[in-house]
Write an enzyme that holds these catalytic residues in place. Structure first.
Site, PDB file in Angstrom:
ATOM      1  N   LEU A 210       9.475  -3.116  -5.785  1.00  0.00           N
ATOM      2  CA  LEU A 210       9.611  -4.041  -6.915  1.00  0.00           C
ATOM      3  C   LEU A 210      10.705  -3.574  -7.863  1.00  0.00           C
ATOM      4  CD1 LEU A 210       5.862  -4.526  -7.945  1.00  0.00           C
ATOM      5  CD2 LEU A 210       7.370  -6.296  -7.028  1.00  0.00           C
TER       6      LEU A 210
ATOM      7  N   LYS B  43      -0.696  -3.007 -12.388  1.00  0.00           N
ATOM      8  CA  LYS B  43       0.041  -2.271 -11.356  1.00  0.00           C
ATOM      9  C   LYS B  43      -0.736  -0.980 -11.092  1.00  0.00           C
ATOM     10  CE  LYS B  43       4.598  -0.882  -9.901  1.00  0.00           C
ATOM     11  NZ  LYS B  43       4.219   0.417  -9.378  1.00  0.00           N
TER      12      LYS B  43
ATOM     13  N   ARG C 187       2.467   2.072   3.697  1.00  0.00           N
ATOM     14  CA  ARG C 187       3.758   1.416   3.494  1.00  0.00           C
ATOM     15  C   ARG C 187       4.870   2.084   4.297  1.00  0.00           C
ATOM     16  NH1 ARG C 187       7.634   2.037  -0.827  1.00  0.00           N
ATOM     17  NH2 ARG C 187       8.983   0.224  -0.820  1.00  0.00           N
TER      18      ARG C 187
ATOM     19  N   LYS D 125       4.226 -12.076 -11.260  1.00  0.00           N
ATOM     20  CA  LYS D 125       4.658 -12.736 -10.022  1.00  0.00           C
ATOM     21  C   LYS D 125       4.753 -14.243 -10.216  1.00  0.00           C
ATOM     22  CE  LYS D 125       2.276  -9.242  -7.334  1.00  0.00           C
ATOM     23  NZ  LYS D 125       1.153  -8.871  -6.491  1.00  0.00           N
TER      24      LYS D 125
ATOM     25  N   CYS E 104     -11.913  43.372 -30.030  1.00  0.00           N
ATOM     26  CA  CYS E 104     -10.524  42.916 -29.873  1.00  0.00           C
ATOM     27  C   CYS E 104     -10.150  42.036 -31.074  1.00  0.00           C
ATOM     28  CB  CYS E 104     -10.384  42.117 -28.576  1.00  0.00           C
ATOM     29  SG  CYS E 104      -8.783  41.301 -28.450  1.00  0.00           S
TER      30      CYS E 104
END
Ligand code: IVH
Length: 675
Positions: A84, A116, A137, A290, A434
């Protein structure tokens, strides 16, 4: 040979099982119990075992635990899987729409908008209604045949739920790892000393490419379809219509898809999902717009990148590159040594980051980021910043030559040895005194998880530490101070001198619930809030309110200690000291402060009085779990303004109670779930 009756039973079992799978996974409305469903699968499996000639590779019995698939064959796509073009702002999108309208001679566009999905692209084809194959894909022309693995994904039907299926229907979509499950899985991996996955897409991709489909089946992968591939014999005129058709046929489609006739509405949709991008079950990185009509799509055709009829509007990334300056370690109040990355400040998803934890020695080694590396940092929503890893192709030769960063063996603050116990992922400074441990202890004692002393942050804590103050404070308070504390004035006391600050620290503790004082000891394996066992022990040692004097050695020895910590004479001396300082030993406050223990709460939409982080904090402070997606485990959904539609629907479907902000506040104050 199987008789006619057995054949018919096998066929009807397959249909029935597919229908139940559809009710369960697609419609979230199961019509039989899990046990009844399992019994049907068991019966089918037995019949197939007795009559191997009736067995078929697409039988529902093979959708989980199929034999190893071996390597993946390369399969050519019938129709290329294109990419795209992207739009990054409104102007890009307007240009795209105007150009298309021009090409069409001024025809207004009908536009379908979808999320998306940041998943793994897949093409699933059905021949005569039966799943033929699932192909990744790949390079767009051909991909990997991952059918055996995709068959294990529960919401991919083997057979389309339509009466007269067309000869060929190919749907395109994304395989994803649901965000909530991904986070839980990553937390479990970390707890087991394993490396975290960088993001859900990587986890999905890894799970999908397993050689053994049984491994894929162990992961909660899901599919969402968003497009049409090759079809034959299916008469649909528009994209949204195609999605509706495959949805009815049993394929999962996104419920957030909308069709609009004007660009303004498209921009509103984009803005809405930009605000709610973490409300979806999957990660999204934009919106795909789209042209809906298939005939118009054909007229517009493709560019070299992808179709002219579609465009991806991309949200600002939540991952960025930056340069790692250095790796330091911090020593916490428990003595735990935590490595963290310090990098060039970088804007990620709306905030500037420059520090991120590397968790522990194993994680740091696994990530192998080195000072001077270009690294990828990430901040997804309200998730804490994270170093994803180095960009190895950009690693300078001298950084490569320097070798991996080494976890220190001695404490950088006090020089004492750092110890890592066998079987544990954490390392600890061995010195209880410490100086950094004391600093963290004081800051924590004064902070929100402890006594909640306003204005006492790290800077003051450092001064106090340097002045020899320990947390919690050891000196007794004069009675009038305690009285002052009781009216709540002292937390606001500000002063410059050490004595004043020390007093402020002491007096702030007065009136606070006793369990809060547990934290400064920095017990390992404890999170915020008391455990029921600890609360019980506290309760046993509470003097009646009228005689609220220190319990001297007033421990109720009949209560077995939850752990050696509570039985430690140093702990007991400390508790006596605290009681002597006037620390409240009743547990009224505990009623509220652990009120949400065992509850899982989802907050969606905007709250007027809380940021999302504050709401989550308020829940976890009270022992609850704050999660971001609604499931059967959710106890309550808090609906702010503009709540996520999916969450509202899911809550209604699953019968999860909901409340508004007022109810949420009441819940926090009283611990009572709103009616
Ligand atoms: S349509 C020819 N719709 O994004 C158009 N793609 O960056 C094909 N993707 O390769 C894509 N969500 O794998 C479309 N709602 C969605 C999508 C989506 C995710 C992926 C798809 C594509 C990639 C392009």
């Amino acid at each position: 040979m199987a008789d006619e009756q057995t054949r018919r039973r096998v066929d009807s079992l397959r249909v029935e099982i597919e229908q139940h799978r559809r009710h369960y996974y697609v419609e979230s409305a199961p019509q039989v119990s899990d046990a009844e469903f399992d019994a049907l699968v068991r019966e089918l499996r037995e019949l197939e075992a007795q009559h191997p000639e009736l067995d078929r590779p697409d039988s529902p019995t093979h959708t989980v635990g199929a034999p190893p698939a071996g390597g993946f064959a390369s399969v050519a796509h019938r129709v290329a899987m294109l990419s795209l073009d992207n739009a990054f702002d409104e102007a890009d999108l307007r240009r795209w729409a105007e150009r298309n309208e021009r090409l069409l001679g001024g025809t207004a566009l009908r536009l379908t908008c979808e999320l998306k999905v940041d998943g793994v692209a897949i093409a699933v084809s059905y021949v005569d209604g039966r799943l033929e194959r699932a192909v990744t894909r790949g390079d767009g022309r051909s991909g990997e045949d991952v059918t055996a693995n995709v068959r294990t994904i529960a919401d991919v039907p083997d057979v389309l739920a339509v009466d007269a299926p067309p000869p060929l229907v190919e749907a395109r979509g994304e395989i994803y790892y649901p965000v909530a499950a991904f986070e839980a899985m990553n937390d479990a991996r970390e707890a087991a000393g394993e490396a975290r996955f960088a993001n859900p897409r990587n986890a999905a991709s890894g799970a999908l490419r397993q050689k053994d489909p049984r491994k894929t089946a162990e992961r909660p992968l899901r599919l969402v379809c968003h497009g049409m591939g090759a079809v034959d014999g299916l008469a649909v005129a528009g994209h949204a219509e195609f999605l509706r058709w495959i949805g009815t046929a049993g394929l999962p489609v996104a419920e957030q898809t909308r069709t609009f006739d004007d660009l303004g509405a498209v921009l509103d949709y984009i803005a809405h999902w930009g605000e709610h991008r973490h409300d979806a079950e999957y990660e999204i990185d934009g919106v795909v717009v789209k042209v809906d009509e298939l005939a118009v799509q054909r007229r517009l055709g493709n560019t070299s990148h992808g179709p002219r009829w579609a465009i991806a509007f991309k949200y600002p990334p939540e991952e960025q590159r930056t340069v790692l300056r250095d790796i330091f370690v911090n020593v916490g109040r428990t003595g735990k040594v935590t490595p963290f990355a310090s990098f060039e400040p970088v804007r990620v998803a709306g905030s500037t980051l420059q520090l991120a934890t590397l968790h522990n020695e194993d994680q740091a080694r696994h990530k192998d980021v080195r000072p001077g590396d270009t690294i990828i940092v990430r901040k997804a929503g309200d998730v804490i910043p994270e170093v994803v890893g180095p960009v190895l192709s950009l690693r300078p030769p001298e950084v490569e030559a320097a070798g991996p960063w080494q976890f220190p063996r001695t404490c950088p603050f006090c020089g004492s040895p750092i110890e890592r116990l066998e079987g544990e992922s954490a390392s600890f400074c061995t010195n209880v005194d410490c100086p950094n441990r004391l600093l963290e202890s004081l800051a924590h004692f004064a902070g929100r998880g402890g006594m909640d002393i306003e204005g006492l942050g790290y800077e003051t804590a450092r001064t106090l530490r340097d002045e020899g103050v320990r947390a919690p404070p050891r000196r007794r308070l004069p009675a009038d101070r305690r009285a002052a504390a009781a009216v709540g004035g002292v937390r606001r006391e500000e002063g410059r001198g050490a004595a004043r600050r020390h007093r402020s620290l002491q007096t702030a503790a007065v009136g606070a619930p006793a369990h809060r004082a547990e934290h400064p000891h920095g017990r390992r394996h404890r999170s915020r809030g008391p455990s029921p066992a600890t609360s019980a022990r506290w309760r046993r040692c509470v003097p009646p309110p009228s005689t609220r004097s220190p319990p001297s050695k007033g421990w109720d020895r009949s209560v077995p200690p939850r752990c050696a910590f509570l039985d430690n004479p140093r702990t007991q001396a400390l508790l006596d000291d605290l009681a002597g300082l006037g620390l409240r030993m009743d547990t009224d406050a505990v009623k509220v402060d652990d009120a949400l223990a065992g509850m899982t709460i989802v907050v969606t939409g905007n709250l007027a009085g809380f940021t999302r982080d504050e709401a989550k904090q308020a829940i976890t402070d009270r022992g609850g779990r704050a999660t971001s997606s609604v499931s059967k485990q959710t106890s309550l959904v808090v609906l702010g303004s503009d709540p996520g539609a999916q969450k509202v629907t899911k809550a209604a479907e699953l019968g999860v109670p909901t409340t508004d902000e007022e109810g949420f506040v009441a819940l926090l104050q009283t611990g009572a779930v709103p009616a």
